[in-house]
Design a protein around this motif. Structure first.
Motif, short mmCIF file in Angstrom:
data_model
loop_
_atom_site.label_atom_id
_atom_site.label_comp_id
_atom_site.label_asym_id
_atom_site.label_seq_id
_atom_site.Cartn_x
_atom_site.Cartn_y
_atom_site.Cartn_z
N LEU A 118 -16.22 20.47 55.42
CA LEU A 118 -17.66 20.19 55.39
C LEU A 118 -18.47 21.44 55.05
O LEU A 118 -19.51 21.34 54.38
CB LEU A 118 -18.10 19.63 56.74
CG LEU A 118 -17.63 18.21 57.05
CD1 LEU A 118 -18.01 17.81 58.47
CD2 LEU A 118 -18.25 17.23 56.05
N THR A 119 -18.02 22.60 55.50
CA THR A 119 -18.72 23.83 55.15
C THR A 119 -18.67 24.06 53.64
O THR A 119 -19.68 24.40 53.01
CB THR A 119 -18.12 25.03 55.89
OG1 THR A 119 -18.17 24.79 57.30
CG2 THR A 119 -18.89 26.30 55.57
N ALA A 169 -10.07 18.50 46.81
CA ALA A 169 -9.57 19.82 46.40
C ALA A 169 -9.26 20.71 47.59
O ALA A 169 -8.52 21.69 47.44
CB ALA A 169 -10.60 20.50 45.49
N GLY A 170 -9.81 20.38 48.76
CA GLY A 170 -9.56 21.19 49.94
C GLY A 170 -8.18 21.01 50.54
O GLY A 170 -7.76 21.83 51.36
N PHE A 171 -7.47 19.97 50.13
CA PHE A 171 -6.10 19.75 50.65
C PHE A 171 -5.14 20.53 49.75
O PHE A 171 -4.47 19.98 48.88
CB PHE A 171 -5.78 18.27 50.69
CG PHE A 171 -6.60 17.50 51.68
CD1 PHE A 171 -6.13 17.28 52.96
CD2 PHE A 171 -7.87 17.02 51.35
CE1 PHE A 171 -6.90 16.58 53.89
CE2 PHE A 171 -8.64 16.33 52.27
CZ PHE A 171 -8.16 16.11 53.54
N LEU A 215 -26.84 21.62 58.02
CA LEU A 215 -26.93 21.18 59.41
C LEU A 215 -25.69 20.41 59.83
O LEU A 215 -25.11 20.65 60.90
CB LEU A 215 -28.18 20.31 59.59
CG LEU A 215 -28.29 19.55 60.91
CD1 LEU A 215 -28.36 20.51 62.09
CD2 LEU A 215 -29.51 18.62 60.90
N ILE A 216 -25.23 19.48 58.98
CA ILE A 216 -24.05 18.68 59.30
C ILE A 216 -22.83 19.58 59.43
O ILE A 216 -22.04 19.46 60.39
CB ILE A 216 -23.84 17.61 58.22
CG1 ILE A 216 -24.98 16.59 58.25
CG2 ILE A 216 -22.49 16.91 58.42
CD1 ILE A 216 -24.95 15.60 57.10
N ARG A 222 -12.36 26.27 47.92
CA ARG A 222 -12.07 25.33 46.83
C ARG A 222 -13.06 24.17 46.80
O ARG A 222 -13.48 23.73 45.73
CB ARG A 222 -10.64 24.81 46.95
CG ARG A 222 -9.59 25.82 46.59
CD ARG A 222 -8.30 25.14 46.17
NE ARG A 222 -7.26 26.11 45.90
CZ ARG A 222 -6.08 25.80 45.39
NH1 ARG A 222 -5.78 24.54 45.11
NH2 ARG A 222 -5.17 26.73 45.17
N VAL A 223 -13.39 23.67 47.97
CA VAL A 223 -14.38 22.59 48.01
C VAL A 223 -15.72 23.10 47.51
O VAL A 223 -16.44 22.39 46.78
CB VAL A 223 -14.50 22.03 49.44
CG1 VAL A 223 -15.61 20.98 49.51
CG2 VAL A 223 -13.18 21.41 49.89
#
Length: 381
Positions: free
Chosen positions: A314-315, A73-75, A271-272, A64-65
């Motif tokens: 983060l991905t 949106a990821g929650f 990278l992050i 979703r993110v």
């Protein structure tokens, strides 16, 4: 007409206090829903087969993110989780008198089965066993908030129950709520994500596992090849899973070319995301030193959910960044990010390899790649 006097006030418009209270209530509900969601995922992660629901949910988070570009949106399902959490807390509070009365009844029975105390506490247990379920139903009919569980409103409950169409509305509301949980969708997503990750990890992990079992002449070679292959897989796998979840296509799990192009458009973000994913996965290996009792297995998985959830966010964010850009970044950022990713991946592979000498389950623990497979880092479950 007079030009002075008090300014008319619209009574229908909410005041500052009301607006502030609404914002605070919404924020508290969101926090409570997030905590409930974390605990629920941790519990599911300890149940065989149902573990795939946790994996599917975490994949959906990154998907979703990636699709929306919004971390919020990821929650997924936080408000719905808050409702479940309120009901769980309310039922637990109502059960406290039942547990206390049952404990007193059992103690009185052990002292003297025929005493008046035993009969009295037995009567209390029976009465509470009838009243508590009725109060739970009443609270759910009135909205399911915690105050509804604590404050009995029998007349209000009866009036709600005898309204025309009350049963149909309650039935439809329960059905809509259960369907909205999307258990089937999350299970199917988790199952496919699990199979895809196994395909990528099976050969490298098997070579690493065989390295310590093979003769000295070929063992180190197998270990080196397995470590190199695992490193290559780790470059791609987190983002392949996010791409798969975003597009809901199993074929996307193997679209290495798409991930490479995405990396060139957002190398620093990749990278992050990779650094957080692998770094946050390492502490859970320490919990494999001793066997975890089954009844307490959900407690360590709290650490997993708390650590892997932001990694999934983060991905998805990194993939969304690559969607937003149409040109490749400068070679300096691309190659600099690649070199940094090599350092992070090599460190992770070394740590993962040596965990077999610390884990209770030995070499088999290498197959517990909890950052990519089912979120259950304990074979004993």
């Amino acid at each position: 007409a007079p030009t002075h006097g008090p300014i008319p006030v619209d009574d229908a418009s909410p005041g500052i206090v009301a607006i502030a209270w609404t914002m605070v209530s919404a924020t508290l509900e969101w926090i409570f829903g997030t905590l409930t969601l974390i605990v629920g995922l941790a519990v599911l992660a300890t149940i065989p087969i149902l573990q795939l629901l946790s994996l599917g949910y975490l994949l959906e988070v990154s998907g979703r993110v990636a699709r929306t570009g919004s971390l919020r949106a990821g929650f997924v399902g936080v408000r719905r989780a808050a409702r479940l959490g309120r009901i769980g807390v309310g039922v637990s509070i109502l059960m406290l008198p039942v547990w206390f009365a049952a404990s007193m009844q059992q103690s009185a029975y052990l002292i003297d089965p025929t005493s008046r105390a035993t009969e009295g506490w037995s009567l209390v247990v029976v009465m509470l066993s009838v009243l508590v379920p009725l109060q739970v139903v009443s609270a759910c009919l009135r909205g399911g908030r915690i105050r509804h569980f604590l404050i009995p409103r029998p007349i209000r409950t009866v009036l709600l129950a005898i309204e025309p169409g009350a049963y149909a509305r309650a039935r439809d509301a329960v059905w809509e709520f259960v369907v909205g949980l999307r258990f089937g969708y999350f299970f199917w997503l988790g199952l496919r994500g699990f199979v895809g990750a196994v395909v990528w990890l099976l050969i490298p992990i098997s070579l690493l596992a065989a390295a310590s079992q093979l003769p000295v002449a070929i063992g180190p070679v197998a270990g080196f090849v397995g470590g190199a292959l695992l490193a290559l897989v780790l470059f791609q796998l987190p983002f392949l899973q996010a791409l798969f979840a975003a597009e809901n296509r199993l074929h996307a799990m193997f679209d290495v070319g798409a991930v490479r192009r995405q990396f060139k458009r957002a190398p620093v973000a990749f990278l992050i995301a990779l650094t957080f994913t692998l770094t946050l996965a390492i502490p859970l290996y320490l919990l494999k030193i001793e066997i975890i009792p089954r009844e307490a297995a959900w407690l360590p998985t709290l650490l997993f959910v708390v650590s892997i959830f932001p990694a999934r966010l983060l991905t998805g964010w990194a993939v969304a960044r690559s969607y937003d850009r149409r040109t490749f970044r400068h070679w300096f950022w691309r190659w600099g990010s690649r070199l940094a990713m090599v350092v992070v991946i090599v460190a992770y592979v070394i740590v993962a390899y040596f965990t077999q000498y610390l884990s209770w389950y030995g070499v088999w623990s290498l197959y517990e790649q909890h950052a990519f497979l089912v979120p259950a880092p304990f074979l004993g479950m």
